[in-house]
Design a protein around this motif. Structure first.
Motif, PDB file in Angstrom:
ATOM      1  N   ASN A   1       0.828  -1.219   0.000  1.00 43.48           N
ATOM      2  CA  ASN A   1       0.000   0.000   0.000  1.00 43.48           C
ATOM      3  C   ASN A   1       0.857   1.262   0.000  1.00 43.48           C
ATOM      4  N   TYR A   2       1.949   1.231   0.780  1.00 43.87           N
ATOM      5  CA  TYR A   2       2.895   2.366   0.826  1.00 43.87           C
ATOM      6  C   TYR A   2       3.536   2.551  -0.555  1.00 43.87           C
ATOM      7  N   ALA A   3       3.969   1.435  -1.149  1.00 45.87           N
ATOM      8  CA  ALA A   3       4.600   1.486  -2.477  1.00 45.87           C
ATOM      9  C   ALA A   3       3.629   2.034  -3.510  1.00 45.87           C
TER      10      ALA A   3
ATOM     11  N   TRP B   1      17.135  -5.102  -0.730  1.00 46.75           N
ATOM     12  CA  TRP B   1      16.212  -6.207  -0.450  1.00 46.75           C
ATOM     13  C   TRP B   1      15.206  -5.877   0.645  1.00 46.75           C
ATOM     14  N   ASN B   2      15.414  -4.795   1.415  1.00 46.91           N
ATOM     15  CA  ASN B   2      14.574  -4.645   2.616  1.00 46.91           C
ATOM     16  C   ASN B   2      13.181  -4.116   2.348  1.00 46.91           C
ATOM     17  N   PHE B   3      12.994  -3.366   1.256  1.00 49.82           N
ATOM     18  CA  PHE B   3      11.652  -2.928   0.853  1.00 49.82           C
ATOM     19  C   PHE B   3      11.516  -3.207  -0.635  1.00 49.82           C
ATOM     20  N   PRO B   4      11.260  -4.460  -0.999  1.00 45.25           N
ATOM     21  CA  PRO B   4      11.318  -4.897  -2.406  1.00 45.25           C
ATOM     22  C   PRO B   4      10.326  -4.219  -3.336  1.00 45.25           C
TER      23      PRO B   4
ATOM     24  N   ALA C   1       8.516  -0.876  -2.317  1.00 46.00           N
ATOM     25  CA  ALA C   1       8.516   0.589  -2.142  1.00 46.00           C
ATOM     26  C   ALA C   1       9.763   1.239  -2.716  1.00 46.00           C
ATOM     27  N   MET C   2      10.913   0.535  -2.627  1.00 47.86           N
ATOM     28  CA  MET C   2      12.135   1.163  -3.140  1.00 47.86           C
ATOM     29  C   MET C   2      12.120   1.232  -4.655  1.00 47.86           C
ATOM     30  N   ILE C   3      11.266   0.422  -5.285  1.00 51.01           N
ATOM     31  CA  ILE C   3      11.142   0.495  -6.754  1.00 51.01           C
ATOM     32  C   ILE C   3      10.148   1.587  -7.130  1.00 51.01           C
ATOM     33  N   THR C   4       8.964   1.570  -6.518  1.00 48.01           N
ATOM     34  CA  THR C   4       7.937   2.534  -6.948  1.00 48.01           C
ATOM     35  C   THR C   4       8.297   3.964  -6.540  1.00 48.01           C
ATOM     36  N   ARG C   5       9.092   4.135  -5.466  1.00 50.60           N
ATOM     37  CA  ARG C   5       9.527   5.473  -5.035  1.00 50.60           C
ATOM     38  C   ARG C   5      10.423   6.118  -6.087  1.00 50.60           C
ATOM     39  N   LYS C   6      10.965   5.283  -6.978  1.00 51.95           N
ATOM     40  CA  LYS C   6      11.834   5.783  -8.064  1.00 51.95           C
ATOM     41  C   LYS C   6      11.103   5.758  -9.407  1.00 51.95           C
TER      42      LYS C   6
ATOM     43  N   PHE D   1      11.440  -2.109  15.466  1.00 52.40           N
ATOM     44  CA  PHE D   1      11.211  -3.516  15.116  1.00 52.40           C
ATOM     45  C   PHE D   1      10.483  -3.698  13.788  1.00 52.40           C
ATOM     46  N   ARG D   2      10.149  -2.584  13.092  1.00 49.41           N
ATOM     47  CA  ARG D   2       9.567  -2.727  11.746  1.00 49.41           C
ATOM     48  C   ARG D   2      10.592  -3.449  10.885  1.00 49.41           C
ATOM     49  N   ASN D   3      10.164  -4.477  10.160  1.00 54.63           N
ATOM     50  CA  ASN D   3      11.043  -5.249   9.283  1.00 54.63           C
ATOM     51  C   ASN D   3      12.208  -5.860  10.062  1.00 54.63           C
TER      52      ASN D   3
ATOM     53  N   GLN E   1      15.380  -4.010  10.033  1.00 55.98           N
ATOM     54  CA  GLN E   1      16.134  -3.928   8.764  1.00 55.98           C
ATOM     55  C   GLN E   1      15.643  -2.786   7.893  1.00 55.98           C
ATOM     56  N   THR E   2      15.637  -1.588   8.498  1.00 56.77           N
ATOM     57  CA  THR E   2      15.280  -0.415   7.694  1.00 56.77           C
ATOM     58  C   THR E   2      16.335   0.651   7.940  1.00 56.77           C
ATOM     59  N   CYS E   3      16.547   1.503   6.942  1.00 54.78           N
ATOM     60  CA  CYS E   3      17.605   2.506   7.047  1.00 54.78           C
ATOM     61  C   CYS E   3      17.198   3.640   7.973  1.00 54.78           C
ATOM     62  N   VAL E   4      15.887   3.718   8.292  1.00 51.77           N
ATOM     63  CA  VAL E   4      15.428   4.789   9.189  1.00 51.77           C
ATOM     64  C   VAL E   4      15.084   4.256  10.570  1.00 51.77           C
ATOM     65  N   CYS E   5      15.404   2.986  10.837  1.00 51.98           N
ATOM     66  CA  CYS E   5      15.033   2.438  12.158  1.00 51.98           C
ATOM     67  C   CYS E   5      15.941   3.044  13.238  1.00 51.98           C
TER      68      CYS E   5
ATOM     69  N   PRO F   1       7.701   8.356  10.219  1.00 52.21           N
ATOM     70  CA  PRO F   1       7.493   9.576   9.406  1.00 52.21           C
ATOM     71  C   PRO F   1       7.384   9.338   7.900  1.00 52.21           C
ATOM     72  N   SER F   2       7.852   8.196   7.397  1.00 54.29           N
ATOM     73  CA  SER F   2       7.917   8.007   5.934  1.00 54.29           C
ATOM     74  C   SER F   2       6.536   7.992   5.297  1.00 54.29           C
ATOM     75  N   THR F   3       6.392   8.781   4.205  1.00 52.48           N
ATOM     76  CA  THR F   3       5.115   8.826   3.491  1.00 52.48           C
ATOM     77  C   THR F   3       5.340   9.362   2.071  1.00 52.48           C
TER      78      THR F   3
ATOM     79  N   PRO G   1       9.394  14.611   1.341  1.00 56.05           N
ATOM     80  CA  PRO G   1      10.739  14.303   0.823  1.00 56.05           C
ATOM     81  C   PRO G   1      11.522  13.407   1.775  1.00 56.05           C
ATOM     82  N   PHE G   2      12.066  12.314   1.282  1.00 56.09           N
ATOM     83  CA  PHE G   2      12.811  11.314   2.067  1.00 56.09           C
ATOM     84  C   PHE G   2      14.257  11.350   1.583  1.00 56.09           C
ATOM     85  N   GLY G   3      15.184  11.589   2.506  1.00 54.08           N
ATOM     86  CA  GLY G   3      16.588  11.563   2.111  1.00 54.08           C
ATOM     87  C   GLY G   3      17.456  12.051   3.242  1.00 54.08           C
TER      88      GLY G   3
HETATM   89  O1  LIG Z   1      14.719   1.219   2.810  1.00 54.64           O
HETATM   90  C1  LIG Z   1      14.251   1.665   3.813  1.00 54.64           C
HETATM   91  O2  LIG Z   1      14.661   1.441   4.936  1.00 54.64           O
HETATM   92  C2  LIG Z   1      13.067   2.535   3.590  1.00 54.64           C
HETATM   93  O3  LIG Z   1      13.488   3.684   2.883  1.00 54.64           O
HETATM   94  C3  LIG Z   1      12.437   2.902   4.897  1.00 54.64           C
HETATM   95  S1  LIG Z   1      10.859   3.569   4.665  1.00 54.64           S
HETATM   96  O4  LIG Z   1      10.837   4.428   3.474  1.00 54.64           O
HETATM   97  O5  LIG Z   1       9.955   2.415   4.478  1.00 54.64           O
HETATM   98  O6  LIG Z   1      10.603   4.290   5.903  1.00 54.64           O
END
Ligand SMILES: O=C(O)[C@H](O)CS(=O)(=O)O
Ligand SMILES: NC(=O)C1=CN([C@@H]2O[C@H](COP(=O)(O)OP(=O)(O)OC[C@H]3O[C@@H](n4cnc5c(N)ncnc54)[C@H](O)[C@@H]3O)[C@@H](O)[C@H]2O)C=CC1
Length: 473
Positions: free
Chosen positions: A103-105, A149-152, A154-159, A275-277, A280-284, A436-438, A442-444
């Motif tokens: 749904n996020y993707a 591999w951690n968001f198979p 969302a990381m595609i559709t975000r681009k 503990f999301r994923n 295994q998230t870059c924003v955890c 916060p991600s949505t 802007p995410f970065g």
């Molecule tokens: O790859 C990630 O960790 C994601 O960018 C985290 S998020 O966008 O799902 O918060």
């Protein structure tokens, strides 16, 4: 019996004659699918297709592209259950989280289907009466997309969402551990009527595929999400042909828990953000700094909540912590716990590897900044808790990192919250918010967490070139 999947290049299944790479389920470590081991040849074929498709796709109006992209959104929505199950099988996250990611993707797909209609230009007042100055934004061209591999999904559709909406065409290389979600998304793009060659997915030898794309002058942009180490390598290679780059790299998020916080909200948010994923998230959250006066109360509340977490196969109802992606990920989490304990940390919960690729949700206290977990990204379900005296100490320690992706602050004093967030050197800040991600924001990151932004109207600029036209009357 492994099910074979194929690359999709120019709308065709490709790679039936190639050696295969096996795809395993991290919860069971059983091999359940294969994908072709593509290389430079297939990488170039994908660029051929994307380059050929670019003319017609970029010539469509934003409204015509938007219709195709919205049809893709509808198909992804209709296939949520199948996509989520595939994601859990190849990546391990619990089914409920996988549904949430789909749904996020898909949120990026719908948001950018509309945002493409708002790519405005400018008319600039000229100094001479006989001139008219125009600024026109055009798509950058063929885009190389390399994802982790951690968001198979969302990381595609975000681009790919903004790239397509801008009029670009794309070649995608998903992570070797999680190629199936990507292949299914591209198959749905084809079924949505997005023309052949606009979206291509190549699987196989990362280095050979990446090098072929980075050397190809027809590829005008690289967008990468993954480790800082690989991001630096790709950025250096992109320099040879001066490609635009967007890099979403590693993080090491601090969380500052002030004594005037809403304790229940802070504990609940830290739990969700950590503990999301399975972490295994870059924003955890990688570091918890809690003010001395509330440290024991906060830790007890966090412990009580963490004990409710259920570890297991993500396909099982009620499981909230799945396996880590591979053995090296489990070994890294264990190494961080053992290092911390050797330097004086106390294990209040977990701390051990379970069977297979499962690692216990772990809470460490009496943590000091010299411990590995306070310096390096753990990328696992480990929460190190350290105490601080005052705001100045908390901000100084939180900023002491080469990373600058996400940070979190919990206080009910809004003036203090704004004061602290303005001092933190991070691109994403959750103020009393652990998630916060949505798609619309802007995410970065700052520092070595990356370049550029994904999501929101800023995310569209990454796929556009600015053209200045001076008209002499
Ligand atoms: O790859 C990630 O960790 C994601 O960018 C985290 S998020 O966008 O799902 O918060
Ligand atoms: N900032 C962000 O948004 C995110 C950052 N990450 C970071 O990525 C790491 C975990 O993800 P991984 O997939 O293990 O990262 P990784 O950097 O090893 O791999 C990411 C992608 O790059 C590919 N790749 C690796 N080496 C390559 C090369 N030499 N040439 C071309 N492609 C190459 C991989 O096959 C994969 O598709 C963690 O450090 C995490 O923090 C992960 C997700 C999001």
């Amino acid at each position: 019996m492994s099910k074979p999947y194929y690359m999709i290049i120019n709308g065709e299944d490709v790679g039936k004659d190639l050696p295969v790479i096996e795809v395993s389920n991290p919860a069971t470590e059983e091999i359940f699918a294969t994908v072709p081991k593509g290389g430079a040849k297939e990488a170039v074929e994908a660029v051929d297709a994307a380059y050929e498709a670019y003319g017609k796709w970029s010539a469509l109006s934003a409204y015509e592209r938007s219709e195709r992209i919205q049809d893709w959104y509808i198909l992804i929505k209709e296939h949520t259950e199948d996509l989520a199950k595939t994601m859990t099988e190849e990546q391990g996250k619990p089914l409920a989280e996988a549904r949430g990611e789909i749904n996020y993707a898909n949120g990026f797909i719908s948001w950018y289907a509309e945002e493409g209609k708002r790519i405005y230009g400018e008319i600039i007042p000229a100094t001479q009466q006989n001139k008219r100055l125009f600024v026109h934004k055009q798509p950058v061209g063929v885009v190389a997309v390399i994802t982790p591999w951690n968001f198979p999904a969302a990381m595609i559709t975000r681009k790919v969402g903004p790239a397509l909406a801008a009029g670009c065409t794309v070649v995608i290389k998903p992570a070797g551990q999680t190629p199936l979600t990507a292949i299914k998304l591209v198959q749905l793009a084809k079924e949505a009527g997005i023309p052949s060659g606009v979206v291509n997915v190549v699987t196989g030898d990362s280095k050979a595929i990446g090098n072929a794309w980075l050397e190809d002058t027809r590829v005008r942009k690289l967008t990468f999400t993954g480790s800082t180490e690989v991001g630096k390598l790709l950025m250096k290679s992109a320099a040879d042909t001066v490609k635009k780059v967007s890099l979403e790299l590693g993080g090491h998020a601090p969380s500052i828990i002030m004594e005037d916080c809403n304790l229940e909200k802070a504990a609940e948010s830290v739990l969700a953000a950590k503990f999301r994923n399975a972490g295994q998230t870059c924003v955890c959250i990688n570091r918890v700094y809690v003010q001395e006066s509330i440290a024991d109360e906060f830790t007890e509340l966090l412990l009580k909540k963490a004990k409710q977490l259920k570890i297991g196969n993500g396909l099982e109802e009620g499981v909230t912590i799945g396996p880590l992606i591979d053995d090296s990920a489990v070994r890294k989490a264990l190494e961080h716990v053992e290092d911390a304990v050797s330097k004086g940390a106390e294990v209040k919960l977990g701390g051990k590897r379970k069977e297979g690729l499962f690692f216990e949700p772990t809470i460490l206290t009496n943590v000091t900044d010299d411990m590995q977990c306070m310096q390096e990204e753990t990328f696992g379900p480990v929460i190190p808790i350290s105490t601080f005296k005052d705001e100045e100490e908390a901000v100084r320690r939180a900023n002491d990192s080469i990373y600058g992706l996400a940070a979190y602050v919990f206080t009910e004093n809004i003036s203090r919250g704004i004061r602290i967030t303005e001092k933190l050197e991070y691109g994403i800040i959750g103020l009393n918010d652990g998630l916060p991600s949505t798609p619309q924001a802007p995410f970065g990151g700052f520092k070595q967490s990356g370049l550029g932004r994904e999501g929101g109207h800023h995310g569209m600029d990454e796929y556009l070139e600015i053209k200045y036209i001076s008209l002499g009357l």
